[in-house]
Write a protein that holds these residues in place. Structure first.
Motif, PDB file in Angstrom:
ATOM      1  N   UNK A  64       0.825  -1.211   0.000  1.00  0.00           N
ATOM      2  CA  UNK A  64       0.000   0.000   0.000  1.00  0.00           C
ATOM      3  C   UNK A  64       0.860   1.263   0.000  1.00  0.00           C
ATOM      4  N   UNK A  65       2.135   1.094  -0.236  1.00  0.00           N
ATOM      5  CA  UNK A  65       3.023   2.243  -0.301  1.00  0.00           C
ATOM      6  C   UNK A  65       4.045   2.300   0.803  1.00  0.00           C
ATOM      7  N   UNK A  66       3.939   1.417   1.782  1.00  0.00           N
ATOM      8  CA  UNK A  66       4.889   1.405   2.901  1.00  0.00           C
ATOM      9  C   UNK A  66       5.555   0.045   3.030  1.00  0.00           C
ATOM     10  N   UNK A  67       5.661  -0.657   1.916  1.00  0.00           N
ATOM     11  CA  UNK A  67       6.258  -1.979   1.959  1.00  0.00           C
ATOM     12  C   UNK A  67       5.219  -3.080   1.930  1.00  0.00           C
ATOM     13  N   UNK A  68       5.652  -4.292   1.622  1.00  0.00           N
ATOM     14  CA  UNK A  68       4.741  -5.432   1.489  1.00  0.00           C
ATOM     15  C   UNK A  68       4.145  -5.820   2.834  1.00  0.00           C
ATOM     16  N   UNK A  69       2.826  -6.012   2.846  1.00  0.00           N
ATOM     17  CA  UNK A  69       2.126  -6.486   4.035  1.00  0.00           C
ATOM     18  C   UNK A  69       1.646  -7.904   3.755  1.00  0.00           C
ATOM     19  N   UNK A  70       2.193  -8.911   4.423  1.00  0.00           N
ATOM     20  CA  UNK A  70       1.882 -10.313   4.111  1.00  0.00           C
ATOM     21  C   UNK A  70       0.401 -10.640   4.320  1.00  0.00           C
ATOM     22  N   UNK A  71      -0.096 -11.543   3.488  1.00  0.00           N
ATOM     23  CA  UNK A  71      -1.441 -12.085   3.635  1.00  0.00           C
ATOM     24  C   UNK A  71      -1.363 -13.415   4.365  1.00  0.00           C
ATOM     25  N   UNK A  72      -2.350 -13.679   5.181  1.00  0.00           N
ATOM     26  CA  UNK A  72      -2.428 -14.964   5.858  1.00  0.00           C
ATOM     27  C   UNK A  72      -2.780 -16.058   4.848  1.00  0.00           C
ATOM     28  N   UNK A  73      -2.459 -17.307   5.148  1.00  0.00           N
ATOM     29  CA  UNK A  73      -2.776 -18.399   4.223  1.00  0.00           C
ATOM     30  C   UNK A  73      -4.261 -18.517   3.900  1.00  0.00           C
ATOM     31  N   UNK A  74      -5.127 -18.068   4.818  1.00  0.00           N
ATOM     32  CA  UNK A  74      -6.570 -18.175   4.587  1.00  0.00           C
ATOM     33  C   UNK A  74      -7.170 -16.839   4.140  1.00  0.00           C
ATOM     34  N   UNK A  75      -6.345 -15.961   3.570  1.00  0.00           N
ATOM     35  CA  UNK A  75      -6.829 -14.639   3.148  1.00  0.00           C
ATOM     36  C   UNK A  75      -6.849 -14.550   1.628  1.00  0.00           C
ATOM     37  N   UNK A  76      -7.915 -13.980   1.091  1.00  0.00           N
ATOM     38  CA  UNK A  76      -8.074 -13.796  -0.354  1.00  0.00           C
ATOM     39  C   UNK A  76      -8.163 -12.309  -0.670  1.00  0.00           C
ATOM     40  N   UNK A  77      -8.058 -12.002  -1.959  1.00  0.00           N
ATOM     41  CA  UNK A  77      -8.110 -10.624  -2.435  1.00  0.00           C
ATOM     42  C   UNK A  77      -9.118 -10.533  -3.570  1.00  0.00           C
ATOM     43  N   UNK A  78      -9.988  -9.530  -3.502  1.00  0.00           N
ATOM     44  CA  UNK A  78     -10.869  -9.188  -4.622  1.00  0.00           C
ATOM     45  C   UNK A  78     -10.391  -7.858  -5.170  1.00  0.00           C
ATOM     46  N   UNK A  79      -9.982  -7.869  -6.421  1.00  0.00           N
ATOM     47  CA  UNK A  79      -9.488  -6.664  -7.076  1.00  0.00           C
ATOM     48  C   UNK A  79     -10.628  -6.061  -7.880  1.00  0.00           C
ATOM     49  N   UNK A  80     -11.226  -4.985  -7.354  1.00  0.00           N
ATOM     50  CA  UNK A  80     -12.392  -4.344  -7.969  1.00  0.00           C
ATOM     51  C   UNK A  80     -12.019  -2.934  -8.393  1.00  0.00           C
TER      52      UNK A  80
END
Length: 421
Positions: A245-261
């Motif tokens: 988000x502009x301040x470095x990579x923020x890891x996602x948990x193994x059970x986390x998904x992303x919706x790119x809208x």
């Protein structure tokens, strides 16, 4: 996620109607969501704002829905929206040919049997019932251009089919996708007037869609962070494992998904190998701070001028021009004067031009041609925890509010491994 997978949290990038629909569907399924949008307010292209030049709150565009739009009804019911979608009691479409100074109204009967084409007083002037038979070619599933499937001349085309399809596709109808046009017609006019009644957000898009969605989400422990721009996705094998988000990579948990809208061109810049529509069409809107004369229809199709549709709101008159690439770079005051001249001819007045505003959307929608339609990606991506939402994805519909909401529902369903109803 894959069937049977468990997702506990979804990050939704983009708070337009597609992102909001995904968030609502996920929260209703008990999934935690975090929503972020780069803009200062939610709503995407369907947003409202106070315009100081007019002294009014207006929508960025005149976004029309139809009474048969099932996803619109589902979304508004889920969020408890009470602001009405206003429109006529029946599927009546009024037109005025400004050049010939002639008026008519197409009156589609409520039921699915189209007996309205048998009545001269209901169908397009200068047409016979036989003229409507070729439209069945669009109702059948088929590919190619509209102009290769039905006649693109004569009174039926010019006085009804062309303006309706131009508004639905935001693309020159003869060159438009027969697949998309057929999908629209099957869900509306083929089901009868009850599914074809035009509906406008009253008093604004925010009131009818965005504000009740934000209230519902906040009440269900999901708020929208605005002014937060996603810079990059980090890929690890077949999944997205971090967001920047502009301040470095923020890891996602193994059970986390992303919706790119997000818009198509932004998604293409973030997702490796993603194919998206590359050509877009403009929409130009004009807003005028005045009260419509008594008897003005809520929606009036205009032929023979610059403006294409005139909308009468309680505190303003608004016009819309679709596929407006030829106008989008024109001088704003010149456009306002051209629009106002059309309004005066349509309403039979010579009133001086009131306070006005011109709103231009250069990339309002993808060009709804067969070639561009073929570039629309599915909701699922090659990354097992990344899903796409937006009216530019392959919803089977043109770029509409209905399509945007369906895309959000689809993304939520896949993010949960297909577990949503």
């Amino acid at each position: 996620m894959s069937p049977g997978a468990t997702v506990r949290r979804v990050t939704i990038v983009g708070a337009g109607l597609a992102g909001l629909a995904a968030a609502v569907a996920l929260r209703r399924a008990g999934v935690a969501v975090a929503i972020a949008d780069a803009a200062a307010q939610a709503g995407g292209r369907c947003r409202s704002y106070h315009d100081p030049q007019l002294g009014l709150t207006i929508d960025n565009g005149n976004h029309l829905v139809l009474s048969g739009n099932a996803a619109v009804a589902r979304f508004r019911a889920a969020i408890g929206a009470t602001a009405p979608l206003a429109g006529p009691d029946h599927a009546d479409f009024a037109f005025h040919d400004l050049a010939a100074d002639t008026r008519w109204t197409v009156r589609i009967n409520d039921g699915p049997m189209p007996w309205w084409v048998l009545r001269a007083g209901r169908r397009v002037p200068g047409t016979t019932a036989r003229d409507y038979l070729p439209l069945a070619r669009l109702l059948r599933h088929g590919e190619g251009r509209i102009g290769d499937r039905i006649p693109t001349d004569g009174p039926l085309w010019r006085r009804f089919v062309e303006p309706i399809l131009l508004a639905a596709l935001n693309t020159a109808p003869a060159d438009g996708s027969a697949r998309l046009a057929g999908a629209v017609l099957r869900e509306t006019i083929a089901r009868g007037g009850r599914a074809m009644r035009p509906r406008l957000a009253t008093p604004t898009l925010d009131a009818a869609f965005v504000d009740p969605a934000l209230r519902w989400l906040a009440a269900n422990d999901a708020t929208v962070a605005t002014g937060r721009r996603l810079r990059a996705l980090r890929v690890a094998g077949d999944r997205i494992d971090a967001l920047d988000w502009g301040a470095g990579a923020e890891p996602l948990a193994p059970d986390e998904a992303v919706v790119l809208a997000v818009p198509a061109w932004i998604a293409a810049g973030m997702v490796p190998g993603l194919t998206v529509p590359t050509r877009h069409r403009a929409i130009v809107n004009g807003h005028f701070a005045c009260t419509a004369p008594p008897g003005t229809p809520a929606m009036l199709g205009l032929l023979g001028g610059t403006a294409e549709w005139l909308f009468a709101f309680p505190n303003r008159l608004s016009v819309t021009v679709s596929a407006a690439d030829a106008l989008v770079d024109a001088d704003r005051e010149s456009l306002a004067r051209r629009f106002w001249a059309d309004i005066c001819r349509a309403l039979g007045t010579d009133a001086p031009m009131p306070r006005w505003q011109i709103v231009k959307e250069k990339r309002a929608t993808f060009a709804a041609t067969p070639e561009q339609d073929a570039l629309r990606p599915p909701t699922a991506t090659r990354f097992r925890n990344l899903f796409l939402a937006g009216d530019w994805t392959d919803t089977g519909l043109p770029a509409t509010i209905e399509g945007a909401l369906r895309s959000g529902e689809a993304a939520a369903r896949l993010a949960c491994g297909g577990a949503l109803a």
